[in-house]
Design an enzyme around this catalytic site. Structure first.
Site, PDB file in Angstrom:
ATOM      1  N   GLY A  29      51.771  36.907  47.416  1.00  0.00           N
ATOM      2  CA  GLY A  29      50.803  36.855  46.703  1.00  0.00           C
ATOM      3  C   GLY A  29      49.441  36.301  47.230  1.00  0.00           C
ATOM      4  N   GLY A  30      48.414  36.422  47.778  1.00  0.00           N
ATOM      5  CA  GLY A  30      47.866  35.953  49.482  1.00  0.00           C
ATOM      6  C   GLY A  30      46.099  36.211  48.065  1.00  0.00           C
ATOM      7  N   GLY A  31      46.258  36.869  46.941  1.00  0.00           N
ATOM      8  CA  GLY A  31      45.114  36.971  46.757  1.00  0.00           C
ATOM      9  C   GLY A  31      43.899  35.714  45.758  1.00  0.00           C
ATOM     10  N   GLN A  32      43.254  35.508  44.583  1.00  0.00           N
ATOM     11  CA  GLN A  32      42.727  34.761  44.198  1.00  0.00           C
ATOM     12  C   GLN A  32      43.355  33.316  44.284  1.00  0.00           C
ATOM     13  OE1 GLN A  32      39.655  34.588  45.374  1.00  0.00           O
ATOM     14  NE2 GLN A  32      38.425  35.985  43.059  1.00  0.00           N
ATOM     15  N   ILE A  33      44.541  33.649  43.505  1.00  0.00           N
ATOM     16  CA  ILE A  33      45.556  32.443  42.702  1.00  0.00           C
ATOM     17  C   ILE A  33      45.828  31.801  44.755  1.00  0.00           C
ATOM     18  CG2 ILE A  33      47.069  31.448  41.023  1.00  0.00           C
ATOM     19  CD1 ILE A  33      46.074  32.968  39.131  1.00  0.00           C
ATOM     20  N   HIS A  76      52.276  33.781  26.672  1.00  0.00           N
ATOM     21  CA  HIS A  76      50.916  33.852  27.259  1.00  0.00           C
ATOM     22  C   HIS A  76      50.288  35.347  26.913  1.00  0.00           C
ATOM     23  CE1 HIS A  76      47.940  32.314  29.868  1.00  0.00           C
ATOM     24  NE2 HIS A  76      48.310  33.491  30.465  1.00  0.00           N
ATOM     25  N   ASP A 133      51.866  38.281  52.073  1.00  0.00           N
ATOM     26  CA  ASP A 133      50.811  39.827  51.088  1.00  0.00           C
ATOM     27  C   ASP A 133      51.367  41.017  51.612  1.00  0.00           C
ATOM     28  OD1 ASP A 133      48.855  39.449  48.727  1.00  0.00           O
ATOM     29  OD2 ASP A 133      48.996  41.554  49.434  1.00  0.00           O
ATOM     30  N   ARG A 177      43.194  41.135  35.587  1.00  0.00           N
ATOM     31  CA  ARG A 177      43.092  42.140  34.932  1.00  0.00           C
ATOM     32  C   ARG A 177      41.161  42.339  34.820  1.00  0.00           C
ATOM     33  NH1 ARG A 177      42.767  38.939  29.363  1.00  0.00           N
ATOM     34  NH2 ARG A 177      43.093  37.296  29.626  1.00  0.00           N
ATOM     35  N   ARG A 193      46.518  41.022  29.173  1.00  0.00           N
ATOM     36  CA  ARG A 193      47.597  41.011  29.411  1.00  0.00           C
ATOM     37  C   ARG A 193      48.642  42.411  30.180  1.00  0.00           C
ATOM     38  NH1 ARG A 193      45.686  36.101  27.709  1.00  0.00           N
ATOM     39  NH2 ARG A 193      45.316  34.857  28.475  1.00  0.00           N
TER      40      ARG A 193
END
Ligand code: TXD
Length: 321
Positions: free
Chosen positions: A10-14, A176, A34, A83, A89
């Protein structure tokens, strides 16, 4: 000694912030995966081109192929949608379960000996699914939520009391989600109970309890508060920082006692589910779940939170994942 290989799925924001922090801390070499073409290649190139300025030697590779994660020591998974305002979530369950299933298959094939830290939401269900599909032993599959939730709670306490957050210890357990369980009784500033400090500040027990309740409620809703402000995604700096603390504990065998989503075998009255509890993290992953006595009210809140996790896992099973 060669550097550890850390695969980020996963190469998004996080994922992007994780890659940058790993390089800055020289925790290992990064492979950023990604499904979006060119995105991970672009992000890692950008981070790598600051190596001279930041002074790091970590190698960064972007990829759209699982082959490149081969033999990773650590895998950190953020693949999945975040989200949007108004969503819980749990609303992400179906979409992200499909993604997590494919991720677990890829990791199982190419990095079967890795320790996996899962970040994708709904967290407790995604950790459960990764474990099920990968067949990894429970100690090598752990979810990140508790460090962030505890950090949020600690931050609000520090702001309220006007003290450095470095001196605040406050633990959040449970799933969570909105039912998470901030442990008020043991929240302290360098050993001094937060409740006593609040009572002294306000010279009024009822007011102190109200102030604490507001902090507890804000902690539970803290993710949603950020989503509402960002409008196009969810928190990413703080979740990334939290997962890096787990990565450091594992890579450096630190035996940190932190809150994380771990598999329970009777601890806290729960068997066979992943829930947020205190654990010791070292180079074999979750080395121990640390139990302590909850009072009646805390146990009731924990049971309620565990029930929410169970329901989500049952929904996931019913949907055939
Ligand atoms: O503390 C926590 N655990 C969390 C979790 C705190 C905040 C947000 N948290 C969750 O992390 C959030 O609800 C999401 O489920 C994940 C990732 O959040 P992020 O903000 O990084 O989302 P992005 O920016 O949308 O990035 C997700 C990336 C994106 O680049 C997609 O192209 C990619 O995931 N994606 C995939 N990667 C690999 N494989 C597959 N199949 C795939 N599908 C999408």
């Amino acid at each position: 000694m060669s550097r550890k290989k850390i695969a980020l799925i996963g190469g998004g924001q996080i994922g992007g912030v994780l890659a940058q922090l790993i390089a800055l801390k020289q925790l290992g070499d990064v492979v950023l995966y990604d499904v979006v073409e060119d995105l991970p290649q672009g992000k890692t190139l950008d981070i790598a081109e600051a190596a001279r300025v930041n002074g790091f030697d970590s190698k960064l590779t972007g990829t759209n192929s699982y082959k490149d994660i081969a033999r990773a020591d650590l895998v950190i998974i953020t693949a999945g949608l975040p989200r949007k305002p108004g969503m819980s979530r749990d609303d992400l369950l179906v979409t992200n379960a499909k993604i997590m299933k494919s991720v677990a298959e890829g990791v199982k094939e190419y990095a079967p000996k890795a320790i996996a830290i899962i970040i994708s939401n709904p967290l407790d269900a995604m950790v459960t699914l990764f474990k099920k599909v990968s067949g990894f032993p429970a100690n090598r599959v752990v979810g990140q939520a508790g460090i962030l939730d505890s950090s949020r709670f600690s931050t609000f306490i520090a702001w309220e009391l006007g003290v450095s957050v470095k001196d605040v210890n406050a633990l959040v357990l449970g799933g969570h989600g909105d039912t998470m369980v901030p442990i008020v009784r043991y929240a302290n500033v360098n050993g001094i109970p937060v409740m006593e400090l609040l009572e002294r500040k306000y010279k009024d027990k009822i007011k102190a309890a109200e102030v604490m309740k507001a902090m507890v409620d804000r902690t539970k809703m803290a993710g949603g508060e950020v989503v509402k402000l960002l409008k196009t995604g969810s928190a990413f700096y703080s979740p990334a920082a939290s997962a890096i603390q787990m990565a450091e504990a594992i890579i450096n065998d630190e035996k940190r006692l932190i809150s994380a989503c771990a598999y329970l075998n009777g601890e806290f009255g729960v068997t066979g589910y992943y829930v947020g509890v205190p654990v010791v993290l070292g180079d074999t992953g979750v080395e121990k779940v640390i139990e302590f006595s909850l009072d009646q009210e805390e146990q009731a809140l924990m049971d309620n939170s565990v029930n929410a996790v169970k329901k989500l896992v049952e929904d996931m099973d019913r949907l055939g994942f």
